[in-house]
Every structure is written in structure tokens, then in C-alpha cells.
Design a protein around this motif. Structure first.
Motif, mmCIF file in Angstrom:
data_model
loop_
_atom_site.group_PDB
_atom_site.id
_atom_site.type_symbol
_atom_site.label_atom_id
_atom_site.label_comp_id
_atom_site.label_asym_id
_atom_site.label_seq_id
_atom_site.Cartn_x
_atom_site.Cartn_y
_atom_site.Cartn_z
ATOM 1 N N TYR A 384 41.113 35.758 41.420
ATOM 2 C CA TYR A 384 39.765 36.369 41.698
ATOM 3 C C TYR A 384 39.375 37.435 40.869
ATOM 4 O O TYR A 384 40.184 38.529 40.419
ATOM 5 C CB TYR A 384 39.839 36.991 43.270
ATOM 6 C CG TYR A 384 40.152 35.619 44.121
ATOM 7 C CD1 TYR A 384 39.382 34.744 44.284
ATOM 8 C CD2 TYR A 384 41.628 35.552 44.614
ATOM 9 C CE1 TYR A 384 39.809 33.766 45.143
ATOM 10 C CE2 TYR A 384 41.993 34.512 45.579
ATOM 11 C CZ TYR A 384 41.019 33.579 45.789
ATOM 12 O OH TYR A 384 41.427 32.392 46.273
ATOM 13 N N TYR A 386 37.279 40.995 41.117
ATOM 14 C CA TYR A 386 36.409 41.738 41.988
ATOM 15 C C TYR A 386 36.020 42.927 41.306
ATOM 16 O O TYR A 386 36.788 43.407 40.241
ATOM 17 C CB TYR A 386 37.565 42.720 42.989
ATOM 18 C CG TYR A 386 37.469 41.678 44.266
ATOM 19 C CD1 TYR A 386 37.068 41.921 45.447
ATOM 20 C CD2 TYR A 386 38.790 40.615 44.219
ATOM 21 C CE1 TYR A 386 37.401 41.385 46.474
ATOM 22 C CE2 TYR A 386 38.899 39.911 45.236
ATOM 23 C CZ TYR A 386 38.261 40.218 46.510
ATOM 24 O OH TYR A 386 38.564 39.485 47.834
ATOM 25 N N ASP A 389 34.984 46.551 45.862
ATOM 26 C CA ASP A 389 35.222 45.823 46.832
ATOM 27 C C ASP A 389 34.207 44.447 47.001
ATOM 28 O O ASP A 389 34.373 43.855 47.859
ATOM 29 C CB ASP A 389 34.835 46.529 48.098
ATOM 30 C CG ASP A 389 33.628 47.100 48.408
ATOM 31 O OD1 ASP A 389 32.666 47.038 47.461
ATOM 32 O OD2 ASP A 389 33.067 47.515 49.603
ATOM 33 N N GLN A 390 33.720 44.266 45.957
ATOM 34 C CA GLN A 390 32.972 43.155 45.691
ATOM 35 C C GLN A 390 33.399 41.903 44.985
ATOM 36 O O GLN A 390 33.856 42.050 43.829
ATOM 37 C CB GLN A 390 31.417 43.353 45.275
ATOM 38 C CG GLN A 390 30.688 42.200 45.191
ATOM 39 C CD GLN A 390 29.295 42.608 44.514
ATOM 40 O OE1 GLN A 390 29.299 42.795 43.287
ATOM 41 N NE2 GLN A 390 28.369 42.464 45.569
ATOM 42 N N LEU A 391 33.705 40.750 45.478
ATOM 43 C CA LEU A 391 34.119 39.534 44.840
ATOM 44 C C LEU A 391 33.054 39.017 44.228
ATOM 45 O O LEU A 391 32.030 38.672 44.899
ATOM 46 C CB LEU A 391 34.686 38.658 45.953
ATOM 47 C CG LEU A 391 35.280 37.346 45.556
ATOM 48 C CD1 LEU A 391 36.455 37.412 44.470
ATOM 49 C CD2 LEU A 391 35.658 36.319 46.789
ATOM 50 N N ARG A 456 38.052 36.337 50.407
ATOM 51 C CA ARG A 456 37.392 37.296 51.578
ATOM 52 C C ARG A 456 38.121 37.423 52.655
ATOM 53 O O ARG A 456 38.457 38.632 53.307
ATOM 54 C CB ARG A 456 35.912 36.780 51.760
ATOM 55 C CG ARG A 456 35.013 36.826 50.708
ATOM 56 C CD ARG A 456 33.490 36.488 50.961
ATOM 57 N NE ARG A 456 32.784 36.363 49.983
ATOM 58 C CZ ARG A 456 32.155 35.259 49.425
ATOM 59 N NH1 ARG A 456 32.737 34.251 49.826
ATOM 60 N NH2 ARG A 456 31.568 35.360 48.517
ATOM 61 N N ASP A 461 35.538 41.843 51.162
ATOM 62 C CA ASP A 461 34.640 41.707 50.325
ATOM 63 C C ASP A 461 33.615 42.770 50.814
ATOM 64 O O ASP A 461 34.031 43.582 51.724
ATOM 65 C CB ASP A 461 33.852 40.356 50.485
ATOM 66 C CG ASP A 461 32.923 40.171 49.202
ATOM 67 O OD1 ASP A 461 32.645 40.895 48.392
ATOM 68 O OD2 ASP A 461 32.688 38.937 48.895
#
Length: 486
Positions: A384, A386, A389-391, A456, A461
Motif C-alpha cells: 500500500y 499512503y 493518512d490517505q491511501l 482501509r 484512510d
């Protein structure tokens, strides 16, 4: 030492046969991690540089193994370093952002790596290792967060980035408590021994300390974490007089060529002491180069042939030029094209040391990839990307999917105010992330979107707290203390 949290979802790793001799019944191997700061994928000769002379890294690649799909977990310093220490995504251990500092820790922050987290140094100390860190820490500058409280016997270096000086703080003013920033300190243990530190000599002095540590502990297992302070975060990196002005690429090149010299000093010392065949050395960078305004100009690094700048979720930010060297164990002059990450160091080193771990980590034992097992595959079903805090993206096999997002702070492909849509790249066939093939592979888009939903749920997220997230360390009840008198 504070009690360490043990989670129900456990991973047990033991030393089993993988082409490396079982180390549990003999002296376990030494480990040296050399972790550069902001050095780009295309900044060294083994990965294509034509402007920097790196003969010692050439030797390391010739005698060892290149990793062309080795990733860090963030495009910036603090979260990337949290993963190398804990074997976890920074989102899991709360080191991806905080309300005071944003993306990376600033001087005199009340935040740091939670002392309840189990670090790679603490795991190896259980097996009798001597542990030392030399260079840039950047996981908390207050006493309870310093390396000496996180499993390291010795710390010599700076507590945060080389550009976080008192002068910069004064320019920032009230924002980020800039008026409280001290002079950039050189620390030994928990004491400031010089402020401001002479940044020209950081590479040389830290290298000398590493060599002394090796000599002192060459008859017992040791773990050295060498987070180089350079090329660093300033527009003109620092280098000692022997290297300043000597490269073809200005201060950036000078600093890289001194790092190359530093690496050669370490390899030569291991050979001199006849411990090279019992020492695994890994060399990489914490994230990609920031790049100049003109991205074709190498004066602030090169991530070629990858796409994008450091500090983002691009491949140029996340993929690190990685070398592994271990005579008689790592297959010489070979290349690994399988995905692996910095989260793998903790479980892999624990396995090689014969020290089982019984707590939740996100990394994997990659010994088979290290030694060049022809049948070895990447252990990652999903990886993942990021930003804070945003994927923003997920990778599985050769496929990387950028997810459509409604809003974002920064993005390598999307522009604010414009519609977003899925972007799918085959990272094996399209190394520069130039061809969006989402419309040709709706099944892959759907599968990777499902993997993103799992992330998430676990890691969170924007606006979503993940069930597997843990808190950062936070000093409460009193204001942060500056580490040096103002």
C-alpha cells in the motif's frame, strides 16, 4: 524498559533451511543497514547514474545482489524510518502524521516512536547483539523517544533532518514552534556534544564511529544502523573538504561520492577483520530524491528511469536503489526483480539470528530473495502507498493502481480541481508509469480496489480509523524540552 505490547495476531519466525546455514546453533550473523537520506533511484552507478562516481557501490553490486523493486513505505523521512525500525506500515504505529508536525517530526516535538513498540534493535538485543545507530534518527528528539530508549546501546548523530536548524526555525516563527528550535545538535547517547554541528563532517565522523564500533565488537554479534545524514534535505548537501567540489554534479554529487567512500571503508574493515562472511550489509535510501524544478537536471538527485519526485506516492519516491552484500551467502552479481520492502528487515534479521518474534508486523522473512533462490517469489499479496493518512495506491504483483480520490494534499498524477479516475500501470512492462491500462484490465482494477478496502479496514484512510492502528508516543503533562540551550 516499558512493557511491550503483544498482539493476538502473531508471527512466529524461526531459522529454517533456505540455502543459508542454520545460524541458531552458532554465532549469528552481523547486520549493517546503511540508509541514505533522500538519495534517488538513479543516483548511483549500479542503478544507472552517469554523473556520480560510486566504485565501492559498484563493487558491492558485483559481489552482491541488486534489488530493483525494493520499496520503502513512505516518500518522506519519519514514516519511512518508523517502518524500518518496527517492521510495520507507519500508519499502524501512528508515525505517518501528527497534529503538531504534519508528515515528519520537527524539533522539540512532543511526539515520537511509541516506546511500547518493539524495534529491530530490541529484537536483536534479545539474542545478545550489540546495537549502534550512527547518523540521523528522526523518530523523536525527546529523551523517552531517543535511540538509547529504543534498543540501541550507542547513538552518535543528529536527532532529525540536517535542514532543521535554529536559523530555519527563526524564519518559520510561530508555525511548527519554529521559535523554539535549537541549534542542530550532534548527540552522543542522550547528551548534546556539539551545537551547531558542522554538517560538512557528518558523513566522515559517523563513518569513523561505525568503524570503531565494528572493531570493538568484531568478536560478538552486532547490529549497526547507519542512517546517513546525506544527501539530506538542503538544496546544497554537505561534504568534507576531501570531496567538496570534486564531483561532476555539484554538492549533491559530492555528498553521494563521499557516501560511496564511506561504504568502501566499511566493507574493507569487515574484510580486514575477517568477518565479511558473517556480516550481511544492506544499502538503500529512505525515499526518492526531491528533484530540481527541471526534473531532468540532476542537481537535486535523479529517480530515473522511474516516474516522479520524492515526497509523493510515485515509484520515484517509494522504490529505493537497494544492494545486499554477504560473501558466500548472497549470490554475487545478481538482480532480484521481486517486490520486497523495508518492513522485511525486522522479521528477516530475527529469523537469521534465531530469535523468534511473537508480535504483529507487516513485513516478511525474505531470506530466499536475499540469497537468490531461483524459485523465490515476493511475499506480498498487496502493498500500500499512503500519503499522510490517505491511501492513494495499491500494488499487487506487477500491477499498481492509483485509486480515484475526491481530494488530496499532494498527488503524483492528479491535479486539484480535476476529475480523478483509476490509473493502472504494469510496473514490469512500463517502468516509467507512462501507460494507463485501466480500461483494458477492469478485472485487475476491481481486484486491487478490493485489496484497498482491506487496507482501509486495517490501516485506515482519510476520515477512517483502522482497526489495526496503534498510537504514537506522545509526551503529555509538560511542554517539550529543547535538547540544547537557546
Amino acid at each position: 524498559m516499558l512493557h511491550k505490547i503483544v498482539f493476538a495476531a502473531c508471527i512466529f519466525i524461526t531459522a529454517t533451511a533456505t540455502g543459508i546455514a542454520d545460524q541458531a546453533d552458532s554465532r549469528p550473523p552481523n547486520f549493517i543497514l546503511i540508509f541514505c537520506d533522500n538519495l534517488g533511484y538513479g543516483d548511483i552507478e549500479p542503478f544507472g547514474s552517469t554523473v556520480h562516481r560510486t566504485p565501492h557501490l559498484n563493487r558491492m553490486a558485483k559481489e552482491g545482489r541488486r534489488f530493483t523493486h525494493f520499496c520503502v513505505t513512505a516518500g518522506v523521512c519519519t514514516p519511512s524510518r518508523a517502518s524500518i525500525m518496527t517492521g510495520c506500515y507507519s500508519q499502524r504505529v501512528g508515525m505517518h502524521q501528527n497534529p503538531r508536525d504534519g508528515h515528519v517530526l520537527r524539533p522539540v516535538s512532543p511526539y515520537g516512536l511509541n516506546p511500547d513498540e518493539i524495534t529491530i534493535a530490541e529484537v536483536l538485543k534479545q539474542r545478545g547483539y550489540k546495537t549502534g545507530i550512527f547518523g540521523k534518527w528522526h523518530l523523536g528528539d525527546q529523551p523517552e523517544f531517543l535511540p538509547t530508549r529504543q534498543g540501541f546501546d550507542r547513538f552518535f548523530g543528529i536527532p532529525y533532518s540536517d535542514d532543521m536548524t535554529r536559523e530555519v526555525g527563526q524564519r518559520i516563527g510561530e508555525r511548527l514552534s519554529g521559535n523554539d528550535w535549537p541549534e542542530l545538535p550532534l548527540m552522543e547517547g542522550e547528551k548534546v556534544i556539539e551545537a551547531p554541528v558542522d554538517r560538512d563532517y557528518l558523513t566522515k565522523r559517523c563513518t569513523e564511529e561505525v568503524l570503531t564500533f565494528i572493531e570493538k565488537h568484531n568478536d560478538e554479534p552486532f547490529f549497526i544502523y547507519f542512517p546517513q545524514c546525506m544527501p539530506g534535505s538542503t538544496s546544497a548537501p554537505f561534504a568534507s573538504p576531501e570531496f567538496k567540489g570534486k564531483s561532476k554534479n555539484g554538492p549533491w554529487g559530492d555528498s553521494i561520492e563521499e557516501i560511496d567512500w564511506s561504504t568502501g571503508q566499511i566493507l574493507d574493515k569487515l574484510v580486514e577483520l575477517d568477518i565479511d562472511e558473517n556480516t550481511l550489509v544492506i544499502w538503500l535510501s529512505d525515499n526518492g530524491a526531491p528533484l530540481a524544478k527541471d526534473m531532468s537536471n540532476p542537481r537535486r538527485g535523479s529517480n530515473r528511469p522511474l516516474f516522479g519526485r520524492g515526497y509523493t506516492t510515485s515509484e520515484g519516491a517509494f522504490r529505493s536503489p537497494t544492494l545486499a552484500w554477504w560473501p558466500k551467502h548472497v549470490s554475487p552479481d545478481t538482480t532480484c526483480t521481486k517486490l520486497a520492502t523495508t518492513m522485511d528487515f525486522l522479521p528477516t534479521f530475527a529469523s537469521l539470528a534465531g530469535e523468534p518474534i511473537d508480535h504483529k508486523v507487516d513485513g516478511h522473512d525474505i531470506r530466499t530473495l536475499l540469497v537468490g533462490d531461483a524459485n523465490a517469489e515476493s511475499p506480498y499479496a498487496a502493498f500500500y502507498y499512503y500519503y499522510l493518512d490517505q491511501l492513494q495506491a495499491v500494488r499487487s504483483g506487477p500491477w499498481k493502481l492509483f485509486l480515484p480520490v475526491d481530494d488530496f494534499v499532494r498527488h503524483p498524477h492528479f491535479k486539484r480541481g480535476e476529475p480523478t479516475h483509476p490509473l493502472l500501470f504494469n510496473l514490469e512492462d512500463d517502468i516509467g508509469s507512462e501507460r494507463n491500462v485501466a480500461s483494458q484490465h477492469p478485472d485487475i482494477v476491481e481486484r486491487l480496489t478490493g485489496l484497498a478496502e482491506a487496507a482501509r479496514t486495517d490501516l485506515g484512510d482519510v476520515g477512517v480509523t483502522g482497526s489495526g492502528q496503534r498510537p504514537p508516543g506522545h509526551r503529555t503533562g509538560q511542554p517539550p524540552e529543547a535538547q540544547v540551550a537557546r
